[in-house]
Design an enzyme around this catalytic site. Structure first.
Site, mmCIF file in Angstrom:
data_model
loop_
_atom_site.group_PDB
_atom_site.id
_atom_site.type_symbol
_atom_site.label_atom_id
_atom_site.label_comp_id
_atom_site.label_asym_id
_atom_site.label_seq_id
_atom_site.Cartn_x
_atom_site.Cartn_y
_atom_site.Cartn_z
ATOM 1 C CG HIS A 59 -5.605 -2.482 0.299
ATOM 2 N ND1 HIS A 59 -4.748 -2.401 -0.784
ATOM 3 C CD2 HIS A 59 -5.151 -1.566 1.206
ATOM 4 C CE1 HIS A 59 -3.836 -1.474 -0.551
ATOM 5 N NE2 HIS A 59 -4.051 -0.966 0.650
ATOM 6 C CD GLU A 69 -18.380 6.532 -12.936
ATOM 7 O OE1 GLU A 69 -17.761 6.910 -13.928
ATOM 8 O OE2 GLU A 69 -17.907 5.751 -12.090
ATOM 9 C CB SER A 120 -0.967 -0.050 1.184
ATOM 10 O OG SER A 120 -1.998 0.893 1.034
#
Length: 523
Positions: free
Chosen positions: A427, A349, A212
């Site tokens: 992650h 979006e 990261s």
């Protein structure tokens, strides 16, 4: 003396020998570590003077040597920050400004001059959180594979990345301004060069690796002239690679954005509005809690803040530009990301495929396997753009520059998490596999399959550190990257799976979007 007594004394001396040998002489003084189950470790060794008082917002300064033997059996404080509850690597020590310390693990039988390969770990946390103390970063299992593992702390948030006209005017370190956290990383690597041989490491065989923001830090080290010669191999884990906007320290025009303007905004919020000769002393006298206010993952900003900035010495250009020009460090290279990695995009979006322009129809087909879960589909598109394709991009650029490079995807989900992590491996959750610390992350819940995955993943990285290629005996061959076929290593539930990338169509489309956006920005 009776024979059994002689034998007992010899055994006692043999068992005691590793403990007696744990005093190592560094260039600042002697340190005593400890030995646990065949691994010797030293924790909390200063590599720079405490960055407090007049040394706040200065490049790291030399350590004051000490006399006698300094105990080095416990982690120092992690750097000042506001910890967050959801951290995949919870801190093991309280945060503080006095935090510039290094840790070393080695096989207990190694001695000075052994020339073992060295791996230097850089933690992530968005440059606002993180530290070297979390249990999942313990270097014991890597050391058991015949490697020296080094970790260290670096300044975060406003302590690590800060500019102000008063600092620029003082110019206390000949232009080394702003990127103090990155300067700490370079200082730690210089400490490794000076001292790792005393621990049994080879200063000419150093691999830097980070995840990261730590992976982004490796990108910085790959592209800054200040780090040349400090390492011989590099691994970027979910570290991005496509450029994000970077502000200059100073604005070139009166209305331009700059890190100094951010610093002035924070100073006004903190009650230090001036720029005169006394301003710097006032800023350095602010309580640490005020400097860190509003900085951290999950925190609400209270005043402007800067991340890495173009300073003209350490960061001359965004890393992407340096990779593209073929001017990154000429070293073997690995980069990859996770199968359910992180990405960022607008939540509102209306059509996530509009970003693909004329390729929208192709993109709908490429992401069709996720069409049943629109939220997962959106996350995958953003992760491909933010982490997965940029990792491949860096591998491409290194290959084009003539360096051997390898691409991977970490997709093995620990069995205990499979019901929850249906998208894939999130992650930062690959780290315990490469460190072989999965038991620390999932105590009492790991399975033989989990440990097999960890052994293989860790072995590839250790092989790379040892020889410059991840391949070794007993492991499927990981193909070096070629841009015509774009191969990769997929770490899956079925084991390491090398070959063609099953996501190639997705990533090729993400690449087209990124390249198009770059072309537009240059017009």
């Amino acid at each position: 003396m009776k024979p059994w007594a002689i034998w007992g004394s010899a055994v006692a001396l043999t068992l005691a020998a590793p403990a007696l040998a744990q005093v190592v002489d560094t260039d600042s003084g002697s340190v005593r570590g400890s030995t646990v189950r065949g691994v010797a470790s030293w924790k909390g060794i200063p590599f720079a003077a405490p960055p407090v008082g007049d040394l706040r917002w200065r490049a790291p300064q030399p350590v004051k040597p000490w006399r006698g033997v300094r105990p080095a059996t416990a982690f120092s404080n992690d750097c000042m920050q506001i910890p967050f509850a959801g951290d995949a690597a919870p801190l093991g020590t309280p945060p503080a400004e006095d935090c510039l310390y290094v840790n070393v693990w080695r096989p207990a039988t190694a001695r000075a001059g052994a020339k073992l390969p060295v791996m230097v770990w850089i933690y992530g946390g968005g440059l606002v959180n993180g530290g070297a103390s979390p249990a999942v970063y313990d270097g014991s299992e890597i050391a058991r594979q015949g490697v020296i593992l080094v970790s260290f702390n670096y300044r975060l948030g406003r302590f690590g990345f800060f500019a102000h006209p008063a600092l620029s005017e003082a110019n206390e370190d000949n232009g080394l301004l702003g990127n103090y956290g990155y300067l700490d990383q370079i200082a730690a690597l210089r400490w490794v060069q000076r001292n790792v041989a005393a621990f049994g490491g080879d200063p000419n065989n150093v691999t830097v690796f980070g995840e990261s923001a730590g992976g982004g830090s490796v990108n910085m080290l790959m592209t800054t002239p200040m780090a040349r010669g400090l390492f011989q191999k590099a691994i970027v884990m979910s570290g991005g690679g496509r450029s994000r906007p970077m502000k200059p320290i100073r604005a070139e025009a009166s209305a331009g954005e700059s890190a100094e303007r951010d610093g002035l905004g924070f100073a006004r919020w903190a009650g230090v509005p001036g720029t005169g000769s006394g301003t710097l002393a006032e800023l350095r006298a602010l309580p640490a809690e005020k400097v860190v206010a509003g900085i951290g993952i999950g925190q609400k900003p209270v005043a402007p803040a800067s991340g890495p900035m173009l300073d003209g010495m350490l960061l001359i250009a965004p890393p992407e530009q340096v990779y593209r020009a073929g001017n990154a460090a000429a070293v073997p290279f690995i980069a990859g990301a996770n199968s359910a990695d992180i990405g960022f995009g607008p939540a509102d979006e209306p059509d996530v495929f509009a970003r693909f322009g004329a390729d929208a129809a192709r993109a709908r087909v490429a992401y069709r396997p996720l069409a049943g879960d629109p939220a997962a589909q959106r996350r995958a598109i953003f992760a491909d753009a933010g982490m997965v394709e940029p990792a491949r991009f860096m591998v491409q650029q290194m290959t084009r520059a003539g360096q051997p490079a390898w691409n991977y995807r970490a997709g093995y989900v620990p069995e205990v998490m499979r019901a929850e992590w249906k998208d894939g491996l999130p992650h930062a959750t690959e780290i315990p596999f490469f460190f072989r610390t999965i038991e620390a992350r999932y105590p009492g819940k790991t399975t033989p399959a989990d440990h097999r995955a960890a052994r293989a993943m860790s072995a590839y990285f250790v092989n790379f550190a040892r020889t410059g290629t991840p391949n070794g005996v007993g492991l499927p061959d990981w193909p070096v990257y070629r841009d015509d076929v774009r191969p990769m290593m997929d770490f899956t539930a079925n084991g390491p799976t090398p070959g063609a990338d099953p996501w190639r169509e997705r990533l090729d489309l993400a690449e087209r979007v990124a390249e198009s956006a770059r072309d537009k920005s240059r017009k």
